[in-house]
Write a protein that holds these residues in place. Sequence first.
Motif, short mmCIF file in Angstrom:
data_model
loop_
_atom_site.label_atom_id
_atom_site.label_comp_id
_atom_site.label_asym_id
_atom_site.label_seq_id
_atom_site.Cartn_x
_atom_site.Cartn_y
_atom_site.Cartn_z
N GLY A 291 0.60 22.83 2.92
CA GLY A 291 0.38 21.96 1.77
C GLY A 291 -0.18 20.61 2.18
N GLN A 292 0.34 20.03 3.25
CA GLN A 292 -0.16 18.74 3.73
C GLN A 292 -1.61 18.87 4.21
OE1 GLN A 292 2.68 17.57 6.73
NE2 GLN A 292 4.29 17.15 5.25
N PHE A 293 -1.90 19.95 4.90
CA PHE A 293 -3.26 20.22 5.38
C PHE A 293 -4.23 20.31 4.20
CE2 PHE A 293 -6.69 23.10 6.42
CZ PHE A 293 -7.04 22.80 7.73
N LEU A 294 -3.88 21.10 3.18
CA LEU A 294 -4.78 21.30 2.04
C LEU A 294 -4.95 20.02 1.24
CD1 LEU A 294 -3.64 24.84 0.83
CD2 LEU A 294 -5.75 24.25 2.01
N THR A 295 -3.88 19.24 1.11
CA THR A 295 -3.98 17.97 0.38
C THR A 295 -5.01 17.06 1.02
OG1 THR A 295 -1.67 18.10 -0.33
CG2 THR A 295 -2.72 15.95 -0.43
N TYR A 296 -4.99 17.01 2.35
CA TYR A 296 -5.98 16.17 3.06
C TYR A 296 -7.39 16.71 2.86
CZ TYR A 296 -8.65 13.91 6.70
OH TYR A 296 -9.63 13.22 7.36
N MET A 297 -7.58 18.01 3.10
CA MET A 297 -8.92 18.59 3.03
C MET A 297 -9.52 18.43 1.63
SD MET A 297 -9.67 19.54 6.02
CE MET A 297 -8.78 19.71 7.57
N ARG A 298 -8.70 18.64 0.61
CA ARG A 298 -9.21 18.54 -0.76
C ARG A 298 -9.47 17.10 -1.16
NH1 ARG A 298 -5.02 23.15 -3.16
NH2 ARG A 298 -6.09 24.93 -2.18
N SER A 299 -8.65 16.17 -0.65
CA SER A 299 -8.87 14.76 -0.99
C SER A 299 -10.16 14.23 -0.37
CB SER A 299 -7.68 13.91 -0.52
OG SER A 299 -7.63 13.84 0.90
N LYS A 300 -10.57 14.84 0.74
CA LYS A 300 -11.80 14.41 1.42
C LYS A 300 -12.98 15.33 1.09
CE LYS A 300 -9.62 11.18 3.70
NZ LYS A 300 -9.83 9.74 3.43
N GLN B 282 0.84 -1.19 0.00
CA GLN B 282 0.00 0.00 0.00
C GLN B 282 0.88 1.25 0.00
OE1 GLN B 282 -2.61 0.38 3.37
NE2 GLN B 282 -3.74 2.12 2.52
N VAL B 283 0.54 2.21 -0.86
CA VAL B 283 1.32 3.44 -0.99
C VAL B 283 0.68 4.54 -0.16
CG1 VAL B 283 2.15 5.20 -2.61
CG2 VAL B 283 2.12 2.79 -3.28
N ALA B 284 1.50 5.37 0.47
CA ALA B 284 0.99 6.48 1.28
C ALA B 284 0.09 7.37 0.44
CB ALA B 284 2.14 7.28 1.87
N ALA B 285 -1.05 7.76 1.01
CA ALA B 285 -2.01 8.60 0.27
C ALA B 285 -1.45 9.98 0.03
CB ALA B 285 -3.32 8.68 1.04
N ARG B 286 -0.55 10.45 0.91
CA ARG B 286 0.05 11.77 0.77
C ARG B 286 1.28 11.84 1.66
NH1 ARG B 286 -1.90 15.21 5.12
NH2 ARG B 286 -3.08 13.87 6.55
N ASP B 287 2.09 12.83 1.46
CA ASP B 287 3.27 13.05 2.30
C ASP B 287 2.82 13.75 3.58
OD1 ASP B 287 5.76 13.58 3.39
OD2 ASP B 287 6.09 15.36 2.16
N ILE B 288 3.12 13.17 4.74
CA ILE B 288 2.71 13.79 6.01
C ILE B 288 3.89 14.07 6.93
CG2 ILE B 288 0.43 12.70 5.92
CD1 ILE B 288 1.37 10.79 8.15
#
Length: 589
Positions: free
Chosen positions: A575-584, A543-549
């Motif tokens: 950037g990490q915060f926005l990646t999560y919010m936009r992915s959800k 499994q690959v990480a969904a994003r860099d955290i």
Amino acid sequence: MGNSATSLRTDLTKMNDRNGDITTSTHNDAVALFLPAGSRRELINIKMILSASGLRYGRKFGLSPKCNPMVVVFKKSDERLKEIGRTEVRMNSRDPVWIKNIFSFHRYHVPTDKLVFRVYHVDNEDLDLPGNAYSTFSTSQMPELNEMNFIAEASCAQLDIIMEPDRCLKLALELAQGETKIRGTLSVRVEETVAANQIVEMELRCSKLENKGFMCNSDHFLRIFSSKEGVDTLIHETEVVMYDLNPTWRPICLTKPRFQSKASIWSSIFLISAFATPLVIECYAFNSSGSHAIIGKLYTSVTELKILHHNKVGHNFCAPSPRKDQLKMLKPQLFVDNYTEKTLHSFPDYIESGFKLRFIVAVDFAASNGDPCLPTSLHSIDPSQKLNAYQQAISKVGSVIACSNFDPRFLVWGFGGIPAGSVVSDCFDLNGSASETEVIGSKGILSAYSHALQTISLGSPAARFGEIITKASELACDQTEYSILFIITAGVLADIQESIDALVGASHRPLSIVIVGVGDAGFNDMEILDADSGNPLKSRTGQVAARDIVQFVPWCKLRGVQISVVEELFDELPGQFLTYMRSKDIEPL
């Protein structure tokens, strides 16, 4: 929480970016980092547009028949390279124009930011071929950079590009610094950007395309250009759809700044839609040699494409006509099957709306820190009350996060140590209180650590991150909060794969992890977890990480006076915060 957001800005404004103390200083990078671009003029967001010419990549006897170039861009600091972005791969091109831009920021008070551009050739077997005019692979499919074919590199100060009259700098590409043999020229053009607050998603389709060329080619792709101030800039290229004369391409996404010109920005003040910016769409028949045959082109705008979708009609492609200054209308047509406009919110938008930042601090008590009774230990207590490495890091980190946390209370954990009357634990409360697991403010964090040194023995030979990451991930379950786990460690890991597995799972939660490395360890394991090489983490199950955290910061950088503590600790957080919010698909409250 509106008051909390105001308090966050007020507190951050008071923070001195040199030592982290609360002062009346008005200069603070945290304000510039957390506020939208343009709030402080000494910090500007820029994008780099890259192209190259005359690339020389080949074997011992003559040039290689194929050259699939990609650029990886690094920022150089203290002789360390940190990757800030990479382009797509351009297939079969020695004069590539890369579509993907590299984004960075520039501070006028830090004029020494140095950029390093490295050009690599990517073999066909490492790409998702056949069927791409340029590869749209995910980075998880790419080999490590040291396994790729290095072509050449160039470097310059970021300020050198910005100070050019047209903000465009040409750099000689060399195999090594000082080499006399030039292996091509790299052109770097920078433009100041604004936050992309609007995007357009479209699904494009063509009908009645014709076979082109001797081999009756029926493989097609599109190129989309934005016309800004009379210059056509390539902003998107689709994948190639094979064996289909009525192809439908994967949905494309255009951000407003990609197709908005300065003229349309001014026009928007007078209520003229920025979506009216001219676009040019070209349709090509794909050729594996790189010599693609153009089918035709059409002149349009985002507004017109929206109308095509609404009216469910097509737009004919054109070709040059024998008659001067006229175009010949062709049978092939372009259709817009789906059209959606979305708003991209900024990091401050979420904070101001009520999203909370919650910080957790974890301290390394593994034996790799050295016996606290010895002066060489990272946990040693100096009789003269000089702070040890952990106390210095806790004091500086604590003073930063105390101003950012929505609540003055913090969870503080230890790991790798032996609490009194217990056994080695990879996650325990550092407070030592049976009734209270949290501490108050940065002084509370420091006090809990000092008390723990008197009651906790160093335990496992090396640190283990897996359990604390898993526990932080389990606590990060509130969709109105975002957690940041600060790990302060000597950097010697005994469970690198278990830590990676935990990070892959945590990448789906509202959580970021900042690792502060103290001591003189090589921190190789920390660099792996940081994954700044561009290759995402992968668990044992594949499994690959969904994003860099993860962000790793060596303590020597925080200890220096030449950088901002806030900037280093929070560099990747927005950037990490926005990646999560936009992915959800989470909107501001």
